[in-house]
Design a protein around this motif. Structure first.
Motif, PDB file in Angstrom:
ATOM      1  N   LYS A  48       0.843  -1.201   0.000  1.00  0.00           N
ATOM      2  CA  LYS A  48       0.000   0.000   0.000  1.00  0.00           C
ATOM      3  C   LYS A  48       0.880   1.254   0.000  1.00  0.00           C
ATOM      4  O   LYS A  48       2.058   1.196   0.383  1.00  0.00           O
ATOM      5  CB  LYS A  48      -0.872   0.012   1.255  1.00  0.00           C
ATOM      6  N   TYR A  52      -1.936   5.623   3.640  1.00  0.00           N
ATOM      7  CA  TYR A  52      -2.675   4.903   4.687  1.00  0.00           C
ATOM      8  C   TYR A  52      -2.178   5.222   6.092  1.00  0.00           C
ATOM      9  O   TYR A  52      -2.866   4.953   7.066  1.00  0.00           O
ATOM     10  CB  TYR A  52      -2.615   3.394   4.437  1.00  0.00           C
ATOM     11  N   MET A  64      -5.065  -2.305   8.346  1.00  0.00           N
ATOM     12  CA  MET A  64      -5.326  -1.424   7.199  1.00  0.00           C
ATOM     13  C   MET A  64      -4.140  -0.523   6.866  1.00  0.00           C
ATOM     14  O   MET A  64      -3.928  -0.153   5.724  1.00  0.00           O
ATOM     15  CB  MET A  64      -6.567  -0.566   7.468  1.00  0.00           C
ATOM     16  N   HIS A  72       1.567  -7.416   6.635  1.00  0.00           N
ATOM     17  CA  HIS A  72       0.112  -7.380   6.713  1.00  0.00           C
ATOM     18  C   HIS A  72      -0.471  -8.773   6.940  1.00  0.00           C
ATOM     19  O   HIS A  72      -1.404  -8.951   7.717  1.00  0.00           O
ATOM     20  CB  HIS A  72      -0.473  -6.752   5.437  1.00  0.00           C
ATOM     21  N   TYR A  79      -6.948 -11.682  12.867  1.00  0.00           N
ATOM     22  CA  TYR A  79      -8.360 -11.318  12.997  1.00  0.00           C
ATOM     23  C   TYR A  79      -9.293 -12.041  12.023  1.00  0.00           C
ATOM     24  O   TYR A  79     -10.506 -12.088  12.228  1.00  0.00           O
ATOM     25  CB  TYR A  79      -8.540  -9.794  12.861  1.00  0.00           C
ATOM     26  N   HIS A 255     -10.895  -1.444  14.075  1.00  0.00           N
ATOM     27  CA  HIS A 255     -12.133  -2.165  13.712  1.00  0.00           C
ATOM     28  C   HIS A 255     -13.352  -1.433  14.276  1.00  0.00           C
ATOM     29  O   HIS A 255     -14.405  -1.409  13.646  1.00  0.00           O
ATOM     30  CB  HIS A 255     -12.089  -3.603  14.229  1.00  0.00           C
ATOM     31  N   GLY A 259     -15.720  -0.174  11.454  1.00  0.00           N
ATOM     32  CA  GLY A 259     -17.000  -0.877  11.452  1.00  0.00           C
ATOM     33  C   GLY A 259     -18.154   0.010  11.847  1.00  0.00           C
ATOM     34  O   GLY A 259     -19.307  -0.429  11.793  1.00  0.00           O
ATOM     35  N   THR A 262     -18.463   3.593   8.377  1.00  0.00           N
ATOM     36  CA  THR A 262     -18.837   3.172   7.009  1.00  0.00           C
ATOM     37  C   THR A 262     -20.276   2.644   6.958  1.00  0.00           C
ATOM     38  O   THR A 262     -21.046   3.006   6.071  1.00  0.00           O
ATOM     39  CB  THR A 262     -17.921   2.022   6.554  1.00  0.00           C
ATOM     40  N   THR A 266     -23.595   4.182   4.957  1.00  0.00           N
ATOM     41  CA  THR A 266     -24.324   3.416   3.940  1.00  0.00           C
ATOM     42  C   THR A 266     -25.804   3.319   4.314  1.00  0.00           C
ATOM     43  O   THR A 266     -26.691   3.535   3.476  1.00  0.00           O
ATOM     44  CB  THR A 266     -23.732   1.994   3.807  1.00  0.00           C
ATOM     45  N   ARG A 330      -1.829   1.628  -4.276  1.00  0.00           N
ATOM     46  CA  ARG A 330      -0.793   0.600  -4.162  1.00  0.00           C
ATOM     47  C   ARG A 330       0.470   1.150  -4.831  1.00  0.00           C
ATOM     48  O   ARG A 330       0.394   2.099  -5.614  1.00  0.00           O
ATOM     49  CB  ARG A 330      -1.207  -0.697  -4.874  1.00  0.00           C
ATOM     50  N   PRO A 447     -16.964  -2.225  -3.667  1.00  0.00           N
ATOM     51  CA  PRO A 447     -17.201  -1.405  -2.465  1.00  0.00           C
ATOM     52  C   PRO A 447     -16.320  -1.777  -1.287  1.00  0.00           C
ATOM     53  O   PRO A 447     -16.055  -0.944  -0.425  1.00  0.00           O
ATOM     54  CB  PRO A 447     -18.677  -1.685  -2.125  1.00  0.00           C
ATOM     55  N   CYS A 455     -11.810  -5.595   2.555  1.00  0.00           N
ATOM     56  CA  CYS A 455     -12.366  -5.215   3.853  1.00  0.00           C
ATOM     57  C   CYS A 455     -12.477  -6.431   4.769  1.00  0.00           C
ATOM     58  O   CYS A 455     -13.119  -7.425   4.425  1.00  0.00           O
ATOM     59  CB  CYS A 455     -13.748  -4.597   3.646  1.00  0.00           C
TER      60      CYS A 455
HETATM   61  C1  HEM Z   1     -20.477  -0.740   4.342  1.00  0.00           C
HETATM   62  C2  HEM Z   1     -19.485  -0.948   5.182  1.00  0.00           C
HETATM   63  C3  HEM Z   1     -18.027  -1.030   4.829  1.00  0.00           C
HETATM   64  C4  HEM Z   1     -17.359  -0.615   3.695  1.00  0.00           C
HETATM   65  C5  HEM Z   1     -17.951   0.031   2.436  1.00  0.00           C
HETATM   66  C6  HEM Z   1     -15.958  -0.921   3.893  1.00  0.00           C
HETATM   67  C7  HEM Z   1     -14.966  -0.682   2.949  1.00  0.00           C
HETATM   68  C8  HEM Z   1     -13.646  -1.072   3.098  1.00  0.00           C
HETATM   69  C9  HEM Z   1     -12.642  -0.992   2.074  1.00  0.00           C
HETATM   70  C10 HEM Z   1     -12.861  -0.451   0.661  1.00  0.00           C
HETATM   71  C11 HEM Z   1     -11.483  -1.481   2.585  1.00  0.00           C
HETATM   72  C12 HEM Z   1     -10.196  -1.702   1.830  1.00  0.00           C
HETATM   73  C13 HEM Z   1      -9.235  -0.548   1.907  1.00  0.00           C
HETATM   74  C14 HEM Z   1      -8.037  -0.738   1.010  1.00  0.00           C
HETATM   75  O1  HEM Z   1      -7.891  -1.652   0.216  1.00  0.00           O
HETATM   76  O2  HEM Z   1      -7.214   0.111   1.103  1.00  0.00           O
HETATM   77  C15 HEM Z   1     -11.735  -1.851   3.957  1.00  0.00           C
HETATM   78  C16 HEM Z   1     -10.788  -2.375   4.809  1.00  0.00           C
HETATM   79  C17 HEM Z   1     -11.063  -2.795   6.091  1.00  0.00           C
HETATM   80  N1  HEM Z   1     -12.291  -2.771   6.726  1.00  0.00           N
HETATM   81 FE1  HEM Z   1     -14.049  -2.215   5.917  1.00  0.00          FE
HETATM   82  N2  HEM Z   1     -15.798  -1.484   5.125  1.00  0.00           N
HETATM   83  C18 HEM Z   1     -17.032  -1.584   5.732  1.00  0.00           C
HETATM   84  C19 HEM Z   1     -17.314  -2.132   6.974  1.00  0.00           C
HETATM   85  C20 HEM Z   1     -16.392  -2.667   7.828  1.00  0.00           C
HETATM   86  C21 HEM Z   1     -16.693  -3.313   9.087  1.00  0.00           C
HETATM   87  C22 HEM Z   1     -18.108  -3.536   9.638  1.00  0.00           C
HETATM   88  C23 HEM Z   1     -15.502  -3.665   9.655  1.00  0.00           C
HETATM   89  C24 HEM Z   1     -15.219  -4.352  10.964  1.00  0.00           C
HETATM   90  C25 HEM Z   1     -15.990  -4.322  12.025  1.00  0.00           C
HETATM   91  C26 HEM Z   1     -14.452  -3.276   8.732  1.00  0.00           C
HETATM   92  C27 HEM Z   1     -13.109  -3.480   8.935  1.00  0.00           C
HETATM   93  C28 HEM Z   1     -12.136  -3.304   7.973  1.00  0.00           C
HETATM   94  C29 HEM Z   1     -10.742  -3.689   8.168  1.00  0.00           C
HETATM   95  C30 HEM Z   1     -10.140  -4.335   9.406  1.00  0.00           C
HETATM   96  C31 HEM Z   1     -10.074  -3.368   6.991  1.00  0.00           C
HETATM   97  C32 HEM Z   1      -8.587  -3.580   6.698  1.00  0.00           C
HETATM   98  C33 HEM Z   1      -8.417  -4.914   6.005  1.00  0.00           C
HETATM   99  C34 HEM Z   1      -6.959  -5.316   5.849  1.00  0.00           C
HETATM  100  O3  HEM Z   1      -6.197  -4.584   5.211  1.00  0.00           O
HETATM  101  O4  HEM Z   1      -6.600  -6.387   6.362  1.00  0.00           O
HETATM  102  N3  HEM Z   1     -15.033  -2.668   7.640  1.00  0.00           N
HETATM  103  N4  HEM Z   1     -13.070  -1.615   4.245  1.00  0.00           N
END
Ligand code: HEM
Length: 513
Positions: A48, A52, A64, A72, A79, A255, A259, A262, A266, A330, A447, A455
């Motif tokens: 990345k 970030y 993230m 990563h 988790y 988280h 969580g 977002t 929506t 990236r 998304p 995500c």
């Molecule tokens: C509509 C709801 C959500 C949307 C649209 C969304 C969107 C995203 C996107 C686009 C990424 C990727 C970012 C990247 O590639 O740079 C991401 C990463 C992440 N999201 Fe979500 N998210 C949502 C809900 C949640 C929820 C409910 C949680 C946890 C409770 C969560 C936890 C995470 C985590 C931990 C990452 C990092 C993943 C990693 O790199 O290992 N997100 N999210």
């Protein structure tokens, strides 16, 4: 960027100059599904970009913000299993209980005189309760705090204030400082998470003394914090060490934030659509009335996933109102031997490359009348047969109108403003296609990102959107007051999306039975 419309500006460039544009000396944005697979797909090992780092909490990385691909992986292993559908299903009783509480509060708010409620604020409180439950096994009482503050006029408590402040402070950090200043602004949430870590430890010690057993001794239904305490970093397959406390805290805090914000955004946009689209609301309520004869009942997650219209509505909400619509940056490999080429252009090592959901979700060659909010597109093979598209019953999302701010606001019942593309007959589309392939559309949906950095909480997000939408639409009709309109809801973005007014006020009217 300063106008908070970066996604729209990039989209304009892609439309003008084609599927790959250089937006900064060292940065290119592309729009192509095959290339997306290469950059983000399961086998991608691209790191990345430094962007970030703006999203670090307590000055420390979490999954993230961990830029390097292999570091990563160590974090993600800690988790990932928590968000398996089977594990999440074990939290369903509490999710239902919080959702009943949400419906009760909306009923209480409606009982005296109709009251416009800021759903962004309400949902943030609701999701703090839900997320504290599965992250910490901790009862945060956030919805109650919302009720005391908003319904009874009491002072906001510390956690409520932190919840309300974090999106704005986070945005400021990205916009103005472009640094990891989130460390300072998230201080109270960070302290809050640290306290939960102490709670979890003392609970485990107590249980051990009482019964000789670990408190969380099963593989499943552990709060994330307990799971991370057991997680071992495994370096080069040999040295194993426990995940350090500061990593556990930053992971859980991230988280909690990711969580909450977002999903609240929506849901708020989806409810706003329901308020101004009686056709969509009627369709949804008909589906829900049939499978939820008792409005107070909650459907099992597996049943909710089978409801076709609810599913189509959520897909369309994620398409049009992606909460993270921005370029996911990236870095092209620094090694010359690993030089990559995108769409026929060779990309110099170290170049930042990215694609954005905002544009992928609005491709005119893939999505029929992309600016229309049209859940039917996910149900019908031939959209020209859809009554909604024939009568142009779709609404045009706020951010697609130009110039947005000067446009007169639409009242909930007013007719739809169409873009030039949408004025053409559906049958007379430039490429002559009226059949819309679901597979083709799904391929362009982005998304939650893709591949190894997708995500982490997408399964939970999908569940929560279904549970909350079904409970609210089964129990209430929704009206948007005049202050909630095209202008106030126009989409703005700095990595995450949000309505221009930073709030979404809606009135909830209990249905007659
Ligand atoms: C509509 C709801 C959500 C949307 C649209 C969304 C969107 C995203 C996107 C686009 C990424 C990727 C970012 C990247 O590639 O740079 C991401 C990463 C992440 N999201 Fe979500 N998210 C949502 C809900 C949640 C929820 C409910 C949680 C946890 C409770 C969560 C936890 C995470 C985590 C931990 C990452 C990092 C993943 C990693 O790199 O290992 N997100 N999210």
């Amino acid at each position: 960027m300063l106008r908070l419309r970066r996604c729209r500006a990039i989209d304009d460039l892609l439309r003008k100059y084609g599927p790959i544009v250089r937006v900064a000396p060292n940065k290119v944005i592309f729009l192509d599904s095959a290339t997306m697979k290469v950059v983000y797909g399961v086998s991608s090992k691209l790191n990345k970009s430094k962007f970030y780092k703006c999203l670090t909490t307590n000055g420390n990385d979490h999954a993230m913000t961990t830029l390097d691909h292999s570091s990563h992986l160590l974090r993600k292993r800690g988790y990932a299993s928590h968000y398996n559908p089977a594990n999440l299903a074990l939290f369903q009783p509490e999710i239902h209980s919080f959702t009943r509480g949400l419906v009760d509060l909306l009923s209480a708010a409606a009982s005296s005189s109709p009251m416009a409620i800021d759903t962004l604020l309400l949902f943030r409180h609701y999701f703090i309760d839900v997320n504290c439950m599965h992250l910490f096994d901790y009862s945060a009482g956030s919805l109650n705090a919302w009720s005391r503050n908003i319904l009874q006029g009491g002072p906001p408590d510390e956690l409520s204030r932190a919840i309300s402040d974090f999106p704005k402070q986070g945005l400021l950090a990205v916009l103005v400082l472009h640094s990891s200043s989130v460390k300072r602004s998230k201080l109270s949430l960070f302290k809050f998470t640290f306290q939960r870590l102490r709670d979890a430890r003392s609970m485990m010690r107590l249980e051990k003394m009482r019964s000789g057993n670990e408190h969380y001794d099963e593989d499943l239904r552990k709060p994330l914090i307990a799971r991370l305490q057991d997680h071992k970093y495994n370096f080069q397959g040999s040295l194993r060490m426990n995940m350090p406390d500061e990593d556990i805290v930053s992971e859980c805090t991230a988280h909690l934030i990711a969580g909450t914000d977002t999903t609240s955004t929506t849901l708020s946009y989806l409810l706003w659509e329901l308020s101004r689209r009686p056709d969509i609301m009627a369709h949804l309520q008909a589906e829900l009335d049939e499978c939820m004869p008792d409005p107070k009942s909650m459907l099992d997650i597996q049943e909710l996933q089978k409801l076709p219209y609810l599913t189509a509505l959520i897909k369309e909400g994620l398409r049009v109102y992606s909460a993270a619509p921005s370029p996911l940056e990236r870095v092209a490999p620094a090694n010359r031997d690993a030089e990559i080429s995108l769409l026929g252009y060779s990309i110099p090592p170290g170049t930042i490359i990215a694609s954005q959901a905002f544009s992928s979700h609005r491709r005119e060659d893939v999505f029929f009348c992309p600016n229309l909010f049209l859940p039917d597109r996910w149900l019908l093979q031939d959209l020209s047969a859809s009554p909604a598209s024939r009568s142009y019953g779709g609404s045009t999302p706020a951010e697609s109108r130009t110039p947005e701010d000067e446009s007169p606001p639409l009242s909930p019942s007013s007719s739809v403003v169409l873009s030039e593309t949408e004025k053409g007959s559906p049958v007379a589309r430039p490429n002559g296609r009226t059949r819309v392939s679901q597979v083709e559309m799904a391929k362009h949906m982005f998304p939650f990102g893709h591949g190894p950095r997708v995500c982490g909480g997408q399964n939970l997000a999908q569940i929560m959107l279904r549970v909350v939408l079904s409970a609210i639409a089964r129990n209430f009709d929704i009206i948007a007051p005049l202050e909630t309109n095209e202008k106030s809801m126009a989409m703005r973005d700095i990595f995450v999306a949000f309505p221009a007014a930073l709030e979404c006020k809606l009135i909830f009217v209990p249905r007659s039975q």
